[in-house]
Design a protein around this motif. Structure first.
Motif, short mmCIF file in Angstrom:
data_model
loop_
_atom_site.label_atom_id
_atom_site.label_comp_id
_atom_site.label_asym_id
_atom_site.label_seq_id
_atom_site.Cartn_x
_atom_site.Cartn_y
_atom_site.Cartn_z
N GLY A 245 36.65 47.16 38.12
CA GLY A 245 36.90 47.52 39.50
C GLY A 245 36.58 46.58 40.54
O GLY A 245 35.63 45.64 40.41
N PHE A 246 37.00 46.78 42.17
CA PHE A 246 36.45 46.20 43.41
C PHE A 246 34.46 47.29 43.57
O PHE A 246 34.28 47.87 43.46
N ASN A 247 33.68 45.97 43.69
CA ASN A 247 32.19 46.05 44.36
C ASN A 247 32.37 46.54 45.74
O ASN A 247 33.50 46.85 46.54
N CYS A 248 31.50 46.81 45.66
CA CYS A 248 31.36 47.58 46.93
C CYS A 248 30.61 46.99 48.27
O CYS A 248 31.50 46.97 49.75
N ARG A 249 30.87 45.61 47.88
CA ARG A 249 31.01 44.30 49.20
C ARG A 249 32.06 43.79 49.31
O ARG A 249 32.89 43.73 50.52
N THR A 250 32.97 44.08 48.58
CA THR A 250 34.82 44.05 49.07
C THR A 250 34.59 44.92 50.48
O THR A 250 35.52 44.38 51.39
N PHE A 251 34.62 46.31 50.65
CA PHE A 251 34.84 46.98 51.56
C PHE A 251 33.92 46.80 52.12
O PHE A 251 34.43 46.81 53.90
N GLU A 252 32.93 46.28 51.92
CA GLU A 252 31.59 46.04 53.40
C GLU A 252 31.87 44.86 54.06
O GLU A 252 31.55 44.71 55.03
N ILE A 253 33.04 43.61 53.52
CA ILE A 253 33.37 42.67 53.96
C ILE A 253 34.01 43.09 55.53
O ILE A 253 33.84 42.44 56.00
N LEU A 254 35.35 44.33 54.99
CA LEU A 254 36.10 44.18 55.23
C LEU A 254 36.22 44.85 56.65
O LEU A 254 37.01 45.28 57.55
N GLY A 255 35.66 46.15 56.99
CA GLY A 255 35.11 46.80 57.10
C GLY A 255 34.27 46.78 59.02
O GLY A 255 35.43 47.27 59.40
N ASN A 256 33.82 45.93 58.89
CA ASN A 256 33.77 44.97 60.37
C ASN A 256 34.89 44.14 61.07
O ASN A 256 34.70 42.86 61.61
N GLU A 257 36.21 43.87 60.06
CA GLU A 257 36.81 43.16 60.77
C GLU A 257 36.52 41.96 60.95
O GLU A 257 36.47 40.86 61.12
N ASN A 258 36.49 41.84 58.68
CA ASN A 258 35.72 40.19 58.03
C ASN A 258 36.93 40.08 57.77
O ASN A 258 37.20 40.32 56.57
N PHE A 259 37.20 38.20 57.66
CA PHE A 259 38.36 37.95 56.58
C PHE A 259 37.31 37.58 54.69
O PHE A 259 36.18 37.29 55.33
N GLU A 260 37.96 38.54 53.88
CA GLU A 260 37.29 38.08 52.99
C GLU A 260 38.74 37.14 51.47
O GLU A 260 39.44 37.76 52.20
N LEU A 261 37.88 36.69 51.05
CA LEU A 261 38.70 36.17 49.62
C LEU A 261 38.06 36.10 48.65
O LEU A 261 36.61 36.46 48.98
N CYS A 262 38.41 36.62 47.78
CA CYS A 262 37.88 37.45 46.93
C CYS A 262 39.05 37.56 45.13
O CYS A 262 39.79 37.21 45.39
#
Length: 328
Positions: A245-262
């Motif tokens: 599953g997706f870790n909490c960092r997945t959501f923490e990065i995205l929440g403030n409008e940051n680009f995520e490579l996962c």
């Protein structure tokens, strides 16, 4: 309503406390905390916990992971008879001890790992999947544009993870070749003692000389994480193989409008859209190719980051996860 939260004293767990406090305010609930010291015997801590329950009379008790010392569980049957007890696993249950004795006593069992739900039959209890999402104050309310100091960053535990080392080493080689700014925070080698730190750094540098130049071998606070994500063009997320599953960092990065490579995880429950609100890679070479592409396409990168924030902030608020865990 009164909620008593039980968390381990390690920073990786106490870092969740602000998120719980914010969510409880939204629920008009009062939350108190009991911090468990894993280095001390559970006997005295259990007595103290029982006294707190009797004095404060919480409506619900929530454990973040179970607590077990050599088969001795902190939460026993007597505690579960004093108040309604719930548990939220933020590590996979597959990696932990046998739960035959304790799980039937809980009023609700949740886990951030989708495959843990398959253990329902083994323990004859219902187990629901609830992802650990991002706390609002730090990770979901700062969508202002900030100067990007780094091209790519990573935060996490790396020691012992061949997968994370492999991806980070490949990206480090790319960054050196292309004069890109990279920074990595986390536990890369043991440093609890000054001599241990020297030896660990020496061995790591000898084995990964390029990656070493981008590493700061220390853990950073949630506040520092949120700041780093805002100042990074591409935030890298690398899950450990034991989690699907997706870790909490997945959501923490995205929440403030940051680009995520996962790295792509089990997406059947979350329904992320690749290259729409997040970008997935499947191996180190693909991660490098995608990193290079999105560094060269800032407008596309910015649009995906914006859509990612809209997605997680509308569908995966921390308060909603807490409501599911506590059956509210």
């Amino acid at each position: 309503m009164k909620i008593l939260l039980i968390v381990d004293s390690q920073p990786v767990f106490t870092g969740f406390i602000p998120s719980f406090e914010e969510a409880c305010k939204e629920l008009n609930a009062e939350m108190t905390f009991f911090i468990v010291d894993g280095d001390k015997s559970y006997e005295a801590q259990r007595i103290k916990l029982k006294n707190i329950i009797c004095e404060e009379n919480p409506n619900k008790l929530l454990c973040i992971n179970d607590f077990c010392q050599n088969g001795n569980f902190l939460i026993d049957k007597e505690i579960t008879q004093l108040t309604s007890c719930y548990i939220w696993f933020v590590d996979s249950m597959h990696l932990m001890k046998n739960f035959d004795y304790t799980l039937p006593f809980y009023s609700g069992i949740s886990s951030f790992e989708p495959t843990d739900t398959t253990l329902s039959r083994k323990y004859n209890v219902p187990i629901q999947y609830v992802p650990v999402t991002a706390g609002k104050g730090l990770f979901c309310m700062n969508q202002t544009e900030e100067e990007k100091i780094y091209d790519v960053s990573f935060v996490g535990l790396v020691a012992g993870s061949k997968k994370r080392i492999n991806v980070l080493n490949k990206i480090a080689e790319y960054c050196k070749l292309n004069n890109k700014k990279m920074i990595c925070y986390g536990h890369f080698w043991h440093n609890s003692h000054w001599f241990q730190n020297i030896i660990g750094a020496f061995k790591f540098k000898r084995k990964y000389p390029i990656l070493y130049s981008y590493v700061i071998n220390k853990r950073i606070s949630p506040k520092e994480c949120a700041s780093l994500y805002k100042r990074t063009k591409i935030n890298l997320n690398i899950h450990i193989p034991q989690h699907s599953g997706f870790n909490c960092r997945t959501f923490e990065i995205l929440g403030n409008e940051n680009f995520e490579l996962c790295d792509e995880q089990d997406n059947r429950e979350i329904h992320f859209k690749n290259r729409k609100n997040i970008v997935f890679y499947h191996n180190a070479d693909e991660a490098v190719r995608l990193l290079d592409y999105y560094l060269k396409h800032p407008e596309e990168r910015k649009h995906i980051a914006s859509e990612g924030a809209k997605f997680v902030n509308s569908k995966y608020k921390f308060v909603n996860s807490l409501k599911r865990v506590l059956d509210l």
